[in-house]
Design an enzyme around this catalytic site. Structure first.
Site, PDB file in Angstrom:
ATOM      1  N   GLY A  98      -2.731 -29.145  31.679  1.00 44.45           N
ATOM      2  CA  GLY A  98      -2.789 -29.207  32.881  1.00 44.45           C
ATOM      3  C   GLY A  98      -2.501 -30.866  33.133  1.00 44.45           C
ATOM      4  N   GLU A 150      -4.411 -27.746  25.363  1.00 39.96           N
ATOM      5  CA  GLU A 150      -3.196 -27.338  25.344  1.00 39.96           C
ATOM      6  C   GLU A 150      -2.068 -28.064  26.266  1.00 39.96           C
ATOM      7  OE1 GLU A 150      -4.571 -22.657  24.852  1.00 39.96           O
ATOM      8  OE2 GLU A 150      -4.059 -23.505  26.740  1.00 39.96           O
ATOM      9  N   PRO A 151      -1.611 -29.440  25.652  1.00 38.66           N
ATOM     10  CA  PRO A 151      -0.795 -30.224  26.519  1.00 38.66           C
ATOM     11  C   PRO A 151       0.409 -29.350  26.210  1.00 38.66           C
ATOM     12  CG  PRO A 151      -1.470 -31.398  24.840  1.00 38.66           C
ATOM     13  CD  PRO A 151      -2.090 -30.168  24.663  1.00 38.66           C
ATOM     14  N   ARG A 199       3.472 -29.553  29.263  1.00 41.63           N
ATOM     15  CA  ARG A 199       4.174 -30.389  30.311  1.00 41.63           C
ATOM     16  C   ARG A 199       4.308 -31.898  30.043  1.00 41.63           C
ATOM     17  NH1 ARG A 199       4.837 -29.484  36.165  1.00 41.63           N
ATOM     18  NH2 ARG A 199       3.131 -27.982  35.859  1.00 41.63           N
ATOM     19  N   ARG A 242      12.210 -24.834  40.029  1.00 43.77           N
ATOM     20  CA  ARG A 242      10.985 -25.171  40.529  1.00 43.77           C
ATOM     21  C   ARG A 242      10.960 -25.857  42.070  1.00 43.77           C
ATOM     22  NH1 ARG A 242       8.872 -29.473  38.931  1.00 43.77           N
ATOM     23  NH2 ARG A 242       6.683 -28.784  38.868  1.00 43.77           N
ATOM     24  N   TYR A 246       8.113 -23.713  44.323  1.00 45.93           N
ATOM     25  CA  TYR A 246       7.281 -24.378  45.032  1.00 45.93           C
ATOM     26  C   TYR A 246       7.381 -25.882  45.517  1.00 45.93           C
ATOM     27  CZ  TYR A 246       6.212 -24.407  39.992  1.00 45.93           C
ATOM     28  OH  TYR A 246       6.542 -24.368  38.476  1.00 45.93           O
ATOM     29  N   CYS A 251      24.733 -19.370  45.537  1.00 44.58           N
ATOM     30  CA  CYS A 251      24.877 -18.723  46.918  1.00 44.58           C
ATOM     31  C   CYS A 251      23.671 -18.398  47.606  1.00 44.58           C
ATOM     32  CB  CYS A 251      25.741 -17.525  46.841  1.00 44.58           C
ATOM     33  SG  CYS A 251      26.442 -16.942  48.498  1.00 44.58           S
ATOM     34  N   GLU A 252      22.788 -19.692  47.763  1.00 43.57           N
ATOM     35  CA  GLU A 252      21.383 -19.450  48.327  1.00 43.57           C
ATOM     36  C   GLU A 252      20.991 -20.494  49.343  1.00 43.57           C
ATOM     37  OE1 GLU A 252      19.033 -16.974  48.261  1.00 43.57           O
ATOM     38  OE2 GLU A 252      19.902 -15.727  46.776  1.00 43.57           O
ATOM     39  N   TYR A 290       9.566 -26.803  31.901  1.00 41.58           N
ATOM     40  CA  TYR A 290       9.664 -25.955  32.992  1.00 41.58           C
ATOM     41  C   TYR A 290      11.158 -25.687  33.779  1.00 41.58           C
ATOM     42  CZ  TYR A 290       4.736 -25.491  32.204  1.00 41.58           C
ATOM     43  OH  TYR A 290       3.658 -25.277  31.413  1.00 41.58           O
TER      44      TYR A 290
END
Length: 441
Positions: free
Chosen positions: A249, A294-295, A297, A334, A338, A365-366, A394
């Site tokens: 994280g 656990e890196p 990112r 992404r 969020y 088309c959004e 990600y």
């Protein structure tokens, strides 16, 4: 731009990564294009591994979090850098196995692992399975009995530390879908039940407090709580936890709202954890556990950029300016998920100062299809190359063929060399699994 020696502006005023001009990359490989900097990935792997070796006498293992970016080449780099991996699906495990990754360094996560995934893990003798719930304990125990093996496990525990991060990526809350909380007694019940399973070897615990976290105190607090829990379980059930996985994280730079990171920042995260781990192990009179981190990112995130070509430009007077690119939420969802923030520049005119506030609009088309909104950028022209930074984690991992768009390829660059590590899709790839029933023909 969060500069490093492998990401710079060259004499032609072009953005350069891994010793290669991005303009040349676009000529050779086209856009949209994911570009990964191998040298930076290896440096990040090394800083984590070396810190554990130096500060904790090598009593630990770095596990690359596969969900950030999973493909054959990344697993091979991680193996060469002497890291382990964690996987969260049969697909990630299959990819790792195809890459020849050592199974004794593979750990499996997930809150709802399929029986077929557990079977694959057992059959391939992976190092450890992180168990998330009571049902999984029962299923895994029965499978191990069937196969005549004993499986090493960790239990997913929530220490109740809420770090400063987006609510969707906070994973240590009491009401999280992951694991069991210490505060309400469910983690103790989980431990007690796991110890009754004859075919499972409980080694210790796993926790993960969230993602994109910069505050070291959050990790120190989680370490303290987990060590206290280990001491409590040792006193009550004579269970001595030999392994503690403190997750990952660690945050990376996306915009100047974030902490300006450098490679040594990540050594400090690990040092903070190790200092607290040793202090609390002594205070609570427990053995210093084998440490797992656990890196994901932070290993690949800043190593990646995405290159796009500018298409239409639409300006609404006194309101908004849209720069349309040939990618979108299908290669980077992404922002849609969020409202993730990014920094961008015009790669073929990288010295030009940002003079406008624009939104990078995708081709889906959004109405919500953006890479980023209201960011500073130099005046863009049709045909310019846009580089978006810190897209190594990600982005490809969460990509899709929405609107039947092609997922971009990935190119790995190092010291002036470039090669595909994920080749381009074709329209034929998109329809490969389509079936036309006889009655429709």
């Amino acid at each position: 731009m969060n500069c490093r020696d492998t990401l710079r502006i060259n004499a032609q005023g072009h953005l350069e990564i891994g010793g290669i001009d991005t303009v040349q990359l676009v000529k050779e490989f086209g856009t949209p294009l994911y570009v990964m900097d191998e040298e930076h990935i290896r440096k990040m792997c090394g800083i984590y591994r070396q810190t554990i070796e130096k500060e904790y006498n090598g009593n630990g293992l770095v596990l690359y979090a596969s969900k950030a970016l999973s493909c054959l080449a990344i697993y091979k780099i991680v193996e060469q850098e002497s890291l382990g991996i964690d996987v969260v699906s049969g697909g990630e495990l299959y990819t790792a196995l195809k890459a020849g990754f050592p199974t004794d360094k593979i750990y499996m996560h997930g809150n709802n692992k399929l029986v077929t995934e557990l079977q694959m893990a057992i059959e391939n003798k992976i190092a450890c399975i992180v168990v998330d719930n009571f049902t999984e304990l029962d299923i895994l125990d029965a499978l191990c009995q069937k196969y005549g093996v004993q499986q090493n496990i960790l239990l997913r525990i929530n220490p109740g530390v809420e770090a400063h991060t987006h609510q969707y990526i906070q994973t240590a809350k009491v009401d999280s879908k992951f694991g069991f909380a210490i505060s309400n007694g469910s983690a103790e019940q989980f431990t007690q039940y796991a110890l009754t399973k004859k075919n499972l070897n409980l080694q210790g615990y796993h926790c993960h407090i969230g993602s994109q976290i910069f505050e070291r105190d959050s990790f120190a607090l989680a370490t303290d709580i987990m060590l206290q829990f280990i001491a409590d379980m040792q006193k009550k059930y004579q269970f001595e936890a030999s392994v503690l996985n403190l997750g990952g994280g660690y945050g990376i730079w996306y915009t100047d709202e974030d902490v300006k990171t450098n490679i040594n920042c990540y050594a400090e995260y690990v040092k903070t954890i190790i200092t607290q781990l040793r202090k609390k192990a002594k205070e609570y009179n427990v053995k210093e556990p084998f440490l797992l981190i656990e890196p994901g990112r932070s290993i690949v995130g800043e190593a990646g950029i995405t290159l796009y070509t500018v298409g239409n430009i639409k300006e609404i007077a006194n309101l908004k300016k849209y720069i349309a690119i040939d990618g979108g939420m299908f290669d980077n969802p992404r922002y849609a998920l969020y409202q993730a923030k990014y920094t961008a520049c015009i790669a073929n005119r990288a010295n030009d100062k940002a003079t406008e506030i624009v939104s990078l609009a995708g081709k889906c088309c959004e109405s919500g299809d953006f890479i980023c909104e209201d960011i500073p950028l130099a005046k863009a022209n049709i045909g310019d190359i846009i580089a978006v930074f810190s897209t190594g984690a990600y982005n490809y991992a969460m990509s899709s063929n929405y609107n039947r768009n092609l997922v971009p390829p990935i190119v790995l660059v190092k010291k002036g060399r470039a090669a595909y590590i994920v080749k381009p899709q074709t329209f034929e790839d998109i329809i490969r699994n389509d079936v036309l029933p006889e009655y429709l023909k």
